[in-house]
Scaffold this active site. Structure first.
Site, PDB file in Angstrom:
ATOM      1  N   GLY A   9      -1.636 -16.918  29.363  1.00 63.15           N
ATOM      2  CA  GLY A   9      -1.368 -15.545  30.539  1.00 63.15           C
ATOM      3  C   GLY A   9      -1.348 -16.432  31.934  1.00 63.15           C
ATOM      4  N   ALA A  10       0.288 -16.381  32.081  1.00 62.82           N
ATOM      5  CA  ALA A  10       0.564 -17.653  33.334  1.00 62.82           C
ATOM      6  C   ALA A  10       0.479 -16.796  34.800  1.00 62.82           C
ATOM      7  CB  ALA A  10       2.401 -17.756  33.268  1.00 62.82           C
ATOM      8  N   GLY A  11      -0.151 -15.663  35.297  1.00 58.76           N
ATOM      9  CA  GLY A  11      -0.565 -14.968  36.413  1.00 58.76           C
ATOM     10  C   GLY A  11      -1.427 -16.342  37.188  1.00 58.76           C
ATOM     11  N   VAL A  13      -4.633 -16.398  37.751  1.00 56.10           N
ATOM     12  CA  VAL A  13      -5.427 -17.592  37.273  1.00 56.10           C
ATOM     13  C   VAL A  13      -5.145 -18.070  36.364  1.00 56.10           C
ATOM     14  CG1 VAL A  13      -7.654 -17.419  36.258  1.00 56.10           C
ATOM     15  CG2 VAL A  13      -7.205 -15.752  37.309  1.00 56.10           C
ATOM     16  N   GLY A  14      -3.895 -17.954  35.317  1.00 54.74           N
ATOM     17  CA  GLY A  14      -4.229 -18.753  34.411  1.00 54.74           C
ATOM     18  C   GLY A  14      -3.349 -20.453  35.020  1.00 54.74           C
ATOM     19  N   VAL A 119     -11.466 -15.593  29.776  1.00 57.33           N
ATOM     20  CA  VAL A 119     -11.663 -15.477  31.500  1.00 57.33           C
ATOM     21  C   VAL A 119     -10.937 -13.953  31.646  1.00 57.33           C
ATOM     22  CG1 VAL A 119     -10.555 -16.001  33.719  1.00 57.33           C
ATOM     23  CG2 VAL A 119     -10.995 -17.227  31.931  1.00 57.33           C
ATOM     24  N   ASN A 121     -10.437  -9.831  31.490  1.00 55.94           N
ATOM     25  CA  ASN A 121     -11.764  -9.020  31.836  1.00 55.94           C
ATOM     26  C   ASN A 121     -12.035  -8.076  31.056  1.00 55.94           C
ATOM     27  OD1 ASN A 121     -14.069  -9.788  32.854  1.00 55.94           O
ATOM     28  ND2 ASN A 121     -12.703 -10.088  35.560  1.00 55.94           N
ATOM     29  N   ARG A 152     -20.174 -17.888  43.972  1.00 57.08           N
ATOM     30  CA  ARG A 152     -20.122 -17.131  45.245  1.00 57.08           C
ATOM     31  C   ARG A 152     -21.379 -16.921  45.738  1.00 57.08           C
ATOM     32  NH1 ARG A 152     -16.175 -12.967  41.854  1.00 57.08           N
ATOM     33  NH2 ARG A 152     -14.296 -13.710  42.520  1.00 57.08           N
ATOM     34  N   HIS A 176     -20.816  -9.998  33.031  1.00 61.00           N
ATOM     35  CA  HIS A 176     -19.613  -9.754  34.376  1.00 61.00           C
ATOM     36  C   HIS A 176     -19.225  -8.344  34.855  1.00 61.00           C
ATOM     37  CE1 HIS A 176     -17.071 -12.309  36.592  1.00 61.00           C
ATOM     38  NE2 HIS A 176     -15.828 -11.836  36.636  1.00 61.00           N
TER      39      HIS A 176
HETATM   40  N1  APR Z   1       0.105 -12.638  25.974  1.00 65.16           N
HETATM   41  C1  APR Z   1       0.005 -12.628  27.431  1.00 65.16           C
HETATM   42  N2  APR Z   1       0.620 -12.751  28.424  1.00 65.16           N
HETATM   43  C2  APR Z   1       0.418 -12.064  28.806  1.00 65.16           C
HETATM   44  C3  APR Z   1       0.216 -10.853  27.511  1.00 65.16           C
HETATM   45  C4  APR Z   1      -0.163 -11.226  26.647  1.00 65.16           C
HETATM   46  N3  APR Z   1      -0.252 -10.421  25.533  1.00 65.16           N
HETATM   47  N4  APR Z   1      -0.122  -9.562  27.911  1.00 65.16           N
HETATM   48  C5  APR Z   1      -0.248  -9.715  29.813  1.00 65.16           C
HETATM   49  N5  APR Z   1      -0.189 -11.117  29.870  1.00 65.16           N
HETATM   50  C6  APR Z   1       0.359 -11.991  31.250  1.00 65.16           C
HETATM   51  C7  APR Z   1       0.687 -10.956  31.788  1.00 65.16           C
HETATM   52  O1  APR Z   1       2.201 -10.974  31.631  1.00 65.16           O
HETATM   53  C8  APR Z   1       0.235 -12.009  33.290  1.00 65.16           C
HETATM   54  O2  APR Z   1       1.433 -12.796  34.258  1.00 65.16           O
HETATM   55  O3  APR Z   1      -1.254 -12.503  31.441  1.00 65.16           O
HETATM   56  C9  APR Z   1      -0.951 -12.676  33.129  1.00 65.16           C
HETATM   57  C10 APR Z   1      -2.180 -11.785  33.707  1.00 65.16           C
HETATM   58  O4  APR Z   1      -2.128 -12.421  35.443  1.00 65.16           O
HETATM   59  P1  APR Z   1      -2.284 -11.241  36.403  1.00 65.16           P
HETATM   60  O5  APR Z   1      -1.772 -10.369  36.386  1.00 65.16           O
HETATM   61  O6  APR Z   1      -1.872 -12.051  38.034  1.00 65.16           O
HETATM   62  O7  APR Z   1      -3.729 -11.559  36.086  1.00 65.16           O
HETATM   63  P2  APR Z   1      -4.985 -12.543  36.726  1.00 65.16           P
HETATM   64  O8  APR Z   1      -5.428 -12.343  38.099  1.00 65.16           O
HETATM   65  O9  APR Z   1      -4.265 -13.689  36.430  1.00 65.16           O
HETATM   66  O10 APR Z   1      -6.088 -11.976  35.834  1.00 65.16           O
HETATM   67  C11 APR Z   1      -5.668 -12.458  34.675  1.00 65.16           C
HETATM   68  O11 APR Z   1      -8.850 -13.033  34.279  1.00 65.16           O
HETATM   69  O12 APR Z   1      -9.890 -12.568  35.553  1.00 65.16           O
HETATM   70  C12 APR Z   1      -9.274 -12.368  34.959  1.00 65.16           C
HETATM   71  O13 APR Z   1     -10.145  -9.649  35.924  1.00 65.16           O
HETATM   72  C13 APR Z   1      -8.579 -10.897  35.372  1.00 65.16           C
HETATM   73  O14 APR Z   1      -8.425  -9.741  33.029  1.00 65.16           O
HETATM   74  C14 APR Z   1      -7.822 -10.488  34.123  1.00 65.16           C
HETATM   75  C15 APR Z   1      -7.219 -11.872  33.702  1.00 65.16           C
END
Ligand code: APR
Length: 309
Positions: A9-11, A13-14, A119, A121, A152, A176
């Site tokens: 997950g490179a969003g 959090v990642g 991590v 949810n 927090r 959580h």
């Molecule tokens: N494999 C890899 N990455 C994936 C997959 C998958 N099968 N499905 C989705 N993703 C990626 C998305 O493409 C996106 O880049 O996971 C990433 C999630 O990033 P964000 O949408 O920015 O979410 P983020 O705020 O990082 O939260 C991620 O952590 O804290 C928890 O509740 C939050 O469940 C959520 C997670």
């Protein structure tokens, strides 16, 4: 320092976690994996270019498959969709369970010896999905929630008391979610019980704000959820594991009778070291705290029931 840590997950959090892991040089290589083409590669390249400025030698690699992640010693799972305003963590459960199932199959295949820190949810349920699909022992599947919730709580207490955050010791247990259990009876300010420094009404308000800490941020951001503190929290857990620090941190762990709970993940005090989860600490709780933990565990069980494995 480990050889390789993968962040799935490179969003928000990642990617933020990857940058923090690299800056702390917790592994020689950090691999960022995401399904969106180009995003992990672009973010990895960008982070790598901060290395000469920040002064770290960790390499950051982005990929859409798990080949570069092979044999990672530790994997952080942040894949999923983030909460939108008005959405509870539980609304996320089905979508994220499917995503975490896919990710867990890949981890099992490519990183069979890894310690996994989850991590995504709803956290406690995603930990269970990961444990079931990978078949890893409980020592190697741990969830990040309590460190964030406790941070927090500590931040709000430090603000109310006008003291350093470093002097607040506390633990938030339970699932959580809105039913989490901040342990007021174990909250101290440099050893002084917090109940001697703040009145009950103020403490109750802080406990309530802690429970809604994630939602408060979602309310401001509107298009996403918190990520600075969540990424810092997961990196603190990784640091404890990599450094074999034996830190006692509130973590989501698979319970086997501790606190009268079993067959589920829930936040409890845990010792983290190089083997992952090294001990679950059972501490005395007040009758109110015990009841609140039971209620929180019930909420986790209800969410588990929504997922078919
Ligand atoms: N494999 C890899 N990455 C994936 C997959 C998958 N099968 N499905 C989705 N993703 C990626 C998305 O493409 C996106 O880049 O996971 C990433 C999630 O990033 P964000 O949408 O920015 O979410 P983020 O705020 O990082 O939260 C991620 O952590 O804290 C928890 O509740 C939050 O469940 C959520 C997670």
């Amino acid at each position: 320092m480990l050889d390789k840590i993968t962040v799935v997950g490179a969003g928000n959090v990642g990617a933020t976690a990857a940058q923090r892991l690299a800056e702390k040089e917790l592994a020689r290589t950090i691999v960022l994996v995401d399904v969106i083409e180009g995003v992990p590669q672009g973010k990895a390249l960008d982070q790598g270019q901060s290395a000469p400025i920040e002064g770290f030698d960790t390499r950051v690699v982005g990929a859409n498959d798990y080949t570069p992640a092979a044999e990672s010693e530790l994997v952080v799972v942040t894949a999923g969709i983030a909460r939108k305003p008005g959405m509870s963590r539980d609304d996320l459960v089905r979508t994220n369970a499917d995503i975490v199932k896919q990710v867990s199959q890949q981890i099992k295949q490519h990183c069979p010896h890894a310690i996994v820190v989850v991590v995504s949810n709803p956290l406690d349920v995603m930990c269970w999905v990961t444990k079931q699909v990978t078949g890893f022992p409980r020592e190697r599947v741990i969830g990040m929630a309590g460190v964030l919730d406790t941070a927090r709580y500590r931040a709000f207490l430090a603000e109310a008391l006008d003291v350093s955050v470093e002097d607040i010791q506390a633990m938030v247990l339970g699932g959580h979610g809105d039913t989490m259990v901040p342990l007021v009876s174990y909250t101290t300010v440099s050893g002084i019980p917090v109940s001697q420094l703040l009145d009950r009404a103020t403490l109750d308000k802080i406990v309530e704000r802690t429970r809604n800490g994630g939602a408060e941020i979602v309310g401001y951001l509107k298009t996403g959820s918190a990520y600075y503190a969540p990424s810092a929290a997961v990196v603190q857990m990784v640091e404890a594991i990599v450094g074999d620090k034996k830190r006692i941190l509130p973590c989501a762990v698979w319970l086997q009778g501790e606190y009268g709970l079993s067959g589920m993940y829930c936040g409890v005090p845990a010792k983290l070291g190089r083997k992952g989860l090294e001990q679950v600490l059972e501490v005395e709780l007040t009758p109110q705290e015990r009841a609140a933990l039971q209620k929180s565990a019930e909420a986790v069980k209800q969410t588990m029931a929504a997922v078919k494995l």
